[in-house]
Design an enzyme around this catalytic site. Structure first.
Site, PDB file in Angstrom:
ATOM      1  N   ARG A 102       0.809  -1.215   0.000  1.00 24.32           N
ATOM      2  CA  ARG A 102       0.000   0.000   0.000  1.00 24.32           C
ATOM      3  C   ARG A 102       0.841   1.263   0.000  1.00 24.32           C
ATOM      4  NH1 ARG A 102      -3.073   1.782  -2.745  1.00 24.32           N
ATOM      5  NH2 ARG A 102      -3.999  -0.291  -2.674  1.00 24.32           N
ATOM      6  N   LYS A 137       2.388  24.608  -2.331  1.00 28.82           N
ATOM      7  CA  LYS A 137       1.105  23.939  -2.067  1.00 28.82           C
ATOM      8  C   LYS A 137       1.292  22.428  -2.220  1.00 28.82           C
ATOM      9  CE  LYS A 137      -1.687  27.898  -3.479  1.00 28.82           C
ATOM     10  NZ  LYS A 137      -2.656  28.442  -4.462  1.00 28.82           N
ATOM     11  N   LYS A 169       5.190  38.778  -0.521  1.00 33.84           N
ATOM     12  CA  LYS A 169       3.803  38.660  -0.977  1.00 33.84           C
ATOM     13  C   LYS A 169       2.959  39.787  -0.374  1.00 33.84           C
ATOM     14  CE  LYS A 169       2.247  34.358  -1.107  1.00 33.84           C
ATOM     15  NZ  LYS A 169       2.162  34.095  -2.565  1.00 33.84           N
ATOM     16  N   GLU A 199       5.722  39.853  -5.342  1.00 32.80           N
ATOM     17  CA  GLU A 199       4.427  39.552  -5.962  1.00 32.80           C
ATOM     18  C   GLU A 199       3.667  40.854  -6.193  1.00 32.80           C
ATOM     19  OE1 GLU A 199       1.677  36.274  -4.407  1.00 32.80           O
ATOM     20  OE2 GLU A 199       0.716  38.104  -3.673  1.00 32.80           O
ATOM     21  N   ASP A 220       0.703  38.339 -10.380  1.00 31.60           N
ATOM     22  CA  ASP A 220      -0.264  37.472  -9.713  1.00 31.60           C
ATOM     23  C   ASP A 220      -1.692  37.792 -10.140  1.00 31.60           C
ATOM     24  OD1 ASP A 220      -1.016  35.456  -7.800  1.00 31.60           O
ATOM     25  OD2 ASP A 220      -1.678  37.069  -6.469  1.00 31.60           O
TER      26      ASP A 220
END
Length: 291
Positions: A102, A137, A169, A199, A220
């Site tokens: 698995r 992410k 950011k 950004e 962005d």
């Protein structure tokens, strides 16, 4: 570059932890149904088309469980296979094959899904100068492997974590009091070898980022027409600045984004919510053995 080699100790530690999570005090089903010395051949095969990534994990996992296990890889890493293709053969103790099955399949399926999706994006713009990149992410504990799969699929890696690059950011900009202040603060603290990425969401912010001395500018969530203007504006000032595009980019829009002239297109969806590739392991009893 092989992220497996770069992080081998960490990866081995993760694998042992994942095996402990699954096996715990023992694989009860295998222990109560299969004789201790029983030997089998396991065949790993693809049940759908896709790019296969993560093959080195097969030996790593099975050899941690049982150093006597014999693994034969039948295709090269990164191969695009069709449904029914045999990927690898495992020979050894039946209980141990089943105990590792698995974890091996979970990782192969996920990494192959990431490589396959990355390949889809990369193929659409392969005649252009833009590169497909991942983001942070990623699945906790799987970042190194997922970023490895992006490279196998033809993409490039963005920063690995918060520690290896300055990326300013929107919230950094708010807290610092603006782009100029944020870049100035960063420049005073980092070594000369480290670049600063900013950004931006508007042409006005592009102007400020250029004036502040950003090394990389990320466009962005910009509309394509604004992106074209931004790229032209940046190139007029400094041809050495790397331009990145990000935000909501999909298979339908990737071509038009790349055609604006950006250098990098970062896509969180390469690793976030990816559709896995169906891969299976079938067991074959060796001649003369009885369960």
């Amino acid at each position: 570059m092989s992220l497996f080699n770069l992080h081998s100790d960490t990866l081995t530690s993760h694998i042992k932890s994942w095996l402990q999570e699954d096996i715990g005090t023992g694989d009860v089903s295998a222990l109560v149904t299969i004789p201790e010395t029983h030997q089998s051949k396991g065949i790993i095969h693809a049940k759908q088309d896709g790019v296969i990534a993560g093959l080195p994990l097969i030996a790593m996992i099975f050899n941690i469980i049982d150093p006597q296990m014999q693994i034969q890889l039948l295709i090269p890493e990164g191969e695009h296979v069709s449904k029914g293709t045999t990927i690898a053969e495992i020979n050894g103790n039946t209980r141990n094959i089943l105990s590792g099955e698995r974890l091996v399949l979970n990782l192969l399926q996920r990494l192959s899904g990431i490589a396959s999706k990355t390949k889809q994006f990369a193929t659409i713009i392969e005649d252009l100068d833009s590169n497909i990149a991942d983001t942070r992410k990623t699945t906790p504990g799987l970042r190194v492997l997922e970023k490895y799969a992006v490279r196998i699929g033809g993409g490039v890696n963005h920063r690995v974590g918060l520690y290896d690059a300055v990326m300013i950011k929107d919230n950094h900009i708010k807290a610092a009091g603006g782009i100029t202040a944020a870049v100035s603060n960063a420049r005073k603290s980092i070594p000369h070898t480290m670049k600063i990425e900013v950004e931006v969401e508007s042409l006005q912010e592009v102007t400020e980022a250029l004036s502040a001395g950003a090394d990389i500018i990320m466009l962005d969530n910009m509309h394509a027409e604004h992106m074209v203007q931004a790229v032209h504006q940046i190139r007029e000032v400094n041809h050495n600045i790397t331009i990145e595009a990000s935000g909501g980019i999909n298979l339908q829009s990737i071509r038009s984004v790349a055609e604006t002239g950006v250098d990098i297109i970062s896509i969180g969806g390469l690793t976030n919510g990816v559709q896995t590739i169906d891969i299976s392991l079938d067991l074959y009893q060796k001649k003369g053995e009885e369960v």
